[in-house]
Scaffold this motif. Structure first.
Motif, PDB file in Angstrom:
ATOM      1  N   ILE A 241      46.364  43.013  38.224  1.00 25.54           N
ATOM      2  CA  ILE A 241      45.376  43.384  37.116  1.00 25.54           C
ATOM      3  C   ILE A 241      44.291  44.244  37.838  1.00 25.54           C
ATOM      4  CG2 ILE A 241      45.698  41.245  36.112  1.00 25.54           C
ATOM      5  CD1 ILE A 241      42.991  40.133  37.231  1.00 25.54           C
ATOM      6  N   THR A 242      43.170  44.747  37.057  1.00 26.45           N
ATOM      7  CA  THR A 242      42.385  45.797  37.374  1.00 26.45           C
ATOM      8  C   THR A 242      40.999  45.110  37.126  1.00 26.45           C
ATOM      9  OG1 THR A 242      43.677  47.609  37.122  1.00 26.45           O
ATOM     10  CG2 THR A 242      41.293  47.899  37.463  1.00 26.45           C
ATOM     11  N   PHE A 243      40.266  45.077  38.373  1.00 29.45           N
ATOM     12  CA  PHE A 243      38.662  44.542  38.099  1.00 29.45           C
ATOM     13  C   PHE A 243      37.840  45.700  38.424  1.00 29.45           C
ATOM     14  CE2 PHE A 243      39.440  43.510  42.587  1.00 29.45           C
ATOM     15  CZ  PHE A 243      37.980  43.561  43.042  1.00 29.45           C
ATOM     16  N   LEU A 244      36.779  45.608  38.163  1.00 30.22           N
ATOM     17  CA  LEU A 244      35.712  47.060  38.311  1.00 30.22           C
ATOM     18  C   LEU A 244      34.477  46.700  39.060  1.00 30.22           C
ATOM     19  CD1 LEU A 244      36.374  47.984  34.527  1.00 30.22           C
ATOM     20  CD2 LEU A 244      37.457  48.981  36.524  1.00 30.22           C
ATOM     21  N   THR A 245      33.919  47.450  39.732  1.00 25.45           N
ATOM     22  CA  THR A 245      32.546  47.528  40.362  1.00 25.45           C
ATOM     23  C   THR A 245      31.786  48.805  39.715  1.00 25.45           C
ATOM     24  OG1 THR A 245      33.097  48.551  42.344  1.00 25.45           O
ATOM     25  CG2 THR A 245      33.003  46.093  42.392  1.00 25.45           C
ATOM     26  N   THR A 246      30.548  48.543  39.454  1.00 23.59           N
ATOM     27  CA  THR A 246      29.785  49.719  38.857  1.00 23.59           C
ATOM     28  C   THR A 246      28.307  49.652  39.417  1.00 23.59           C
ATOM     29  OG1 THR A 246      29.341  51.087  37.084  1.00 23.59           O
ATOM     30  CG2 THR A 246      29.331  48.698  36.755  1.00 23.59           C
ATOM     31  N   GLY A 247      27.692  50.802  39.594  1.00 20.98           N
ATOM     32  CA  GLY A 247      26.237  50.927  39.833  1.00 20.98           C
ATOM     33  C   GLY A 247      26.100  52.205  40.086  1.00 20.98           C
ATOM     34  N   GLU A 248      24.740  52.520  40.665  1.00 17.07           N
ATOM     35  CA  GLU A 248      24.205  53.832  40.696  1.00 17.07           C
ATOM     36  C   GLU A 248      24.963  54.617  41.578  1.00 17.07           C
ATOM     37  OE1 GLU A 248      20.151  56.302  42.278  1.00 17.07           O
ATOM     38  OE2 GLU A 248      20.057  53.912  41.836  1.00 17.07           O
ATOM     39  N   ASP A 249      25.509  54.050  42.629  1.00 16.73           N
ATOM     40  CA  ASP A 249      26.413  54.684  43.815  1.00 16.73           C
ATOM     41  C   ASP A 249      27.706  55.269  43.398  1.00 16.73           C
ATOM     42  OD1 ASP A 249      24.268  54.666  45.670  1.00 16.73           O
ATOM     43  OD2 ASP A 249      24.776  52.753  46.510  1.00 16.73           O
ATOM     44  N   GLY A 315      39.457  43.577  33.612  1.00 20.52           N
ATOM     45  CA  GLY A 315      38.219  44.152  32.938  1.00 20.52           C
ATOM     46  C   GLY A 315      37.227  43.701  33.437  1.00 20.52           C
ATOM     47  N   ASP A 316      37.331  42.605  34.414  1.00 17.82           N
ATOM     48  CA  ASP A 316      36.266  41.951  34.728  1.00 17.82           C
ATOM     49  C   ASP A 316      35.421  43.090  35.738  1.00 17.82           C
ATOM     50  OD1 ASP A 316      35.992  39.451  33.569  1.00 17.82           O
ATOM     51  OD2 ASP A 316      36.656  38.445  35.479  1.00 17.82           O
ATOM     52  N   ILE A 317      33.732  43.063  35.485  1.00 21.20           N
ATOM     53  CA  ILE A 317      33.037  43.788  36.501  1.00 21.20           C
ATOM     54  C   ILE A 317      32.298  42.609  37.244  1.00 21.20           C
ATOM     55  CG2 ILE A 317      31.092  45.401  36.577  1.00 21.20           C
ATOM     56  CD1 ILE A 317      31.857  46.419  33.812  1.00 21.20           C
ATOM     57  N   LEU A 318      32.570  43.078  38.631  1.00 20.29           N
ATOM     58  CA  LEU A 318      32.170  41.953  39.695  1.00 20.29           C
ATOM     59  C   LEU A 318      30.937  42.672  40.531  1.00 20.29           C
ATOM     60  CD1 LEU A 318      34.696  40.588  38.869  1.00 20.29           C
ATOM     61  CD2 LEU A 318      35.084  40.091  41.126  1.00 20.29           C
ATOM     62  N   ASN A 319      29.905  41.984  40.788  1.00 24.05           N
ATOM     63  CA  ASN A 319      29.008  42.126  41.866  1.00 24.05           C
ATOM     64  C   ASN A 319      29.052  41.021  42.751  1.00 24.05           C
ATOM     65  OD1 ASN A 319      26.809  43.395  43.194  1.00 24.05           O
ATOM     66  ND2 ASN A 319      25.386  42.537  41.792  1.00 24.05           N
ATOM     67  N   VAL A 320      29.398  41.302  43.802  1.00 22.87           N
ATOM     68  CA  VAL A 320      29.662  39.888  44.790  1.00 22.87           C
ATOM     69  C   VAL A 320      28.264  39.711  45.679  1.00 22.87           C
ATOM     70  CG1 VAL A 320      30.926  39.166  46.902  1.00 22.87           C
ATOM     71  CG2 VAL A 320      32.248  40.405  44.941  1.00 22.87           C
ATOM     72  N   ARG A 321      27.911  38.488  45.817  1.00 24.37           N
ATOM     73  CA  ARG A 321      26.948  38.234  46.719  1.00 24.37           C
ATOM     74  C   ARG A 321      27.620  37.477  47.838  1.00 24.37           C
ATOM     75  NH1 ARG A 321      22.505  40.639  44.333  1.00 24.37           N
ATOM     76  NH2 ARG A 321      22.681  40.609  42.242  1.00 24.37           N
ATOM     77  N   PHE A 322      27.186  37.767  49.134  1.00 25.98           N
ATOM     78  CA  PHE A 322      27.984  37.351  50.098  1.00 25.98           C
ATOM     79  C   PHE A 322      26.757  37.318  51.511  1.00 25.98           C
ATOM     80  CE2 PHE A 322      28.038  41.875  50.928  1.00 25.98           C
ATOM     81  CZ  PHE A 322      28.061  41.862  52.403  1.00 25.98           C
ATOM     82  N   ALA A 323      27.163  36.560  52.511  1.00 15.73           N
ATOM     83  CA  ALA A 323      26.319  36.499  53.540  1.00 15.73           C
ATOM     84  C   ALA A 323      27.340  36.308  54.943  1.00 15.73           C
ATOM     85  CB  ALA A 323      25.490  35.390  53.576  1.00 15.73           C
ATOM     86  N   VAL A 324      27.069  37.064  55.876  1.00 16.42           N
ATOM     87  CA  VAL A 324      28.078  36.785  56.949  1.00 16.42           C
ATOM     88  C   VAL A 324      27.350  36.698  58.261  1.00 16.42           C
ATOM     89  CG1 VAL A 324      29.878  38.430  58.379  1.00 16.42           C
ATOM     90  CG2 VAL A 324      29.726  38.283  56.123  1.00 16.42           C
TER      91      VAL A 324
END
Length: 324
Positions: A241-249, A315-324
């Motif tokens: 399947i395809t998921f998406l990310t989007t933003g100004e960049d 078709g989900d648009i994801l914005n992932v929050r993470f910490a390494v």
């Protein structure tokens, strides 16, 4: 990025289809490889919506081998691909699609049988009378192939499939049947679930301006470009399947297996995101477009916070929050 290998009988129009799909020519004596963007009109909509500086589609790599199954080099190249698109001639008065399809499948099976039998002979000698998991897996695979069963239908246990991974059997790969049609014809009934492509017509307009080419194709009765239909079929065969990310960049499309959880999808973007996954802000493409912008979607409460157990949807648009 997934690799799709084109296989077909002589005069099937396999290389013509390659040109139609990729707009690239062939190079005699070698496997021809071309990377193409996956058509997805959602990307431009999101780019305009978020005023993204860059748009990045998903990509697939098509591989057209020269010499067919008779060439050891070509077979080796096909073992590297993720799925096979079997090109079947459906044009000309002597076309016999069902026979051609059966012959292509037989060639793939015989190629696997030769490699499996050779590997089994070596593994048996190495085992010195004490067969282990490798020998068991190879014997089971050989038995299935001798019974003319492709390995994908042989019911082999996962641990046996793992033993065969290094050989990369062709009959384990997902397959898509592509009916190479002539003008005015449709997919023949004997090719169940085949994708119909007018390869010769599309190859002729491959170098034209896209708008002019599409206008001409419509005159010939082509309702969907071959690239779109073939990639869609390959995605289904590969269970992607395809998921998406989007933003100004940037706005970008990503591929992931169906049923993947949010951390796995995050790992497609970058391994650090999977390793340090905390949560994902999720909204469907349709919800975002209806809202008109990400800010409006947030104000309307359409943006969801999902954790590690969330199963990503088409078709989900994801914005992932993470910490390494």
């Amino acid at each position: 990025m997934k690799d799709i290998g084109l296989v077909g009988a002589s005069y099937s129009g396999k290389s013509t289809l390659f040109t139609a799909l990729t707009h690239a020519g062939s190079h005699g004596g070698q496997a021809t490889v071309a990377v193409v963007p996956v058509p997805d009109p959602r990307l431009q909509v999101l780019t305009d919506l978020e005023r993204s500086k860059k748009t990045v589609p998903a990509r697939v790599r098509f591989v057209d081998v020269v010499g067919g199954m008779a060439s050891a080099q070509s077979v080796a190249k096909l073992r590297e691909v993720d799925a096979l698109a079997m090109v079947i001639r459906c044009f000309g008065p002597d076309a016999s699609p069902a026979t051609d399809l059966a012959n292509v499948r037989a060639d793939l099976l015989l190629s696997d049988l030769a490699v499996i039998s050779s590997a089994l002979e070596k593994a048996t000698k190495k085992a010195r009378g004490k067969p282990g998991p490798e020998v068991d897996a190879l014997e089971a695979a050989q038995k299935a192939l001798e019974a003319e069963r492709p390995l994908r239908d042989a019911g082999l246990a996962p641990e046996m499939l793992a033993e065969l991974r290094g050989i990369a059997p062709l009959t384990l790969k997902p397959e898509v049947v592509v009916a190479n049609l002539e003008e005015g014809s449709t997919v023949p009934a004997e090719l169940d679930d085949a994708v119909g492509v007018y390869a010769a017509i599309e190859a002729e307009v491959a170098e034209m301006d896209p708008a002019e080419a599409w206008a001409l194709l419509e005159e010939f009765g082509v309702t969907e470009p071959g690239l779109e239909s073939v990639i869609a079929a390959c995605y289904r065969a590969l269970d992607l399947i395809t998921f998406l990310t989007t933003g100004e960049d940037e706005t970008r499309a990503w591929e992931v297996r169906a049923g993947a959880h949010a951390p796995e999808a995050a790992g497609v973007i970058h391994t650090d995101l999977q390793r340090g996954f905390i949560r994902a802000d999720v909204i469907s493409y349709e919800e975002l477009v209806t809202a008109g912008s990400m800010e409006a979607a947030k104000a309307q409460g359409k943006l969801r916070v999902e954790g590690k157990d969330y199963v990503v949807q088409e078709g989900d648009i994801l914005n992932v929050r993470f910490a390494v």
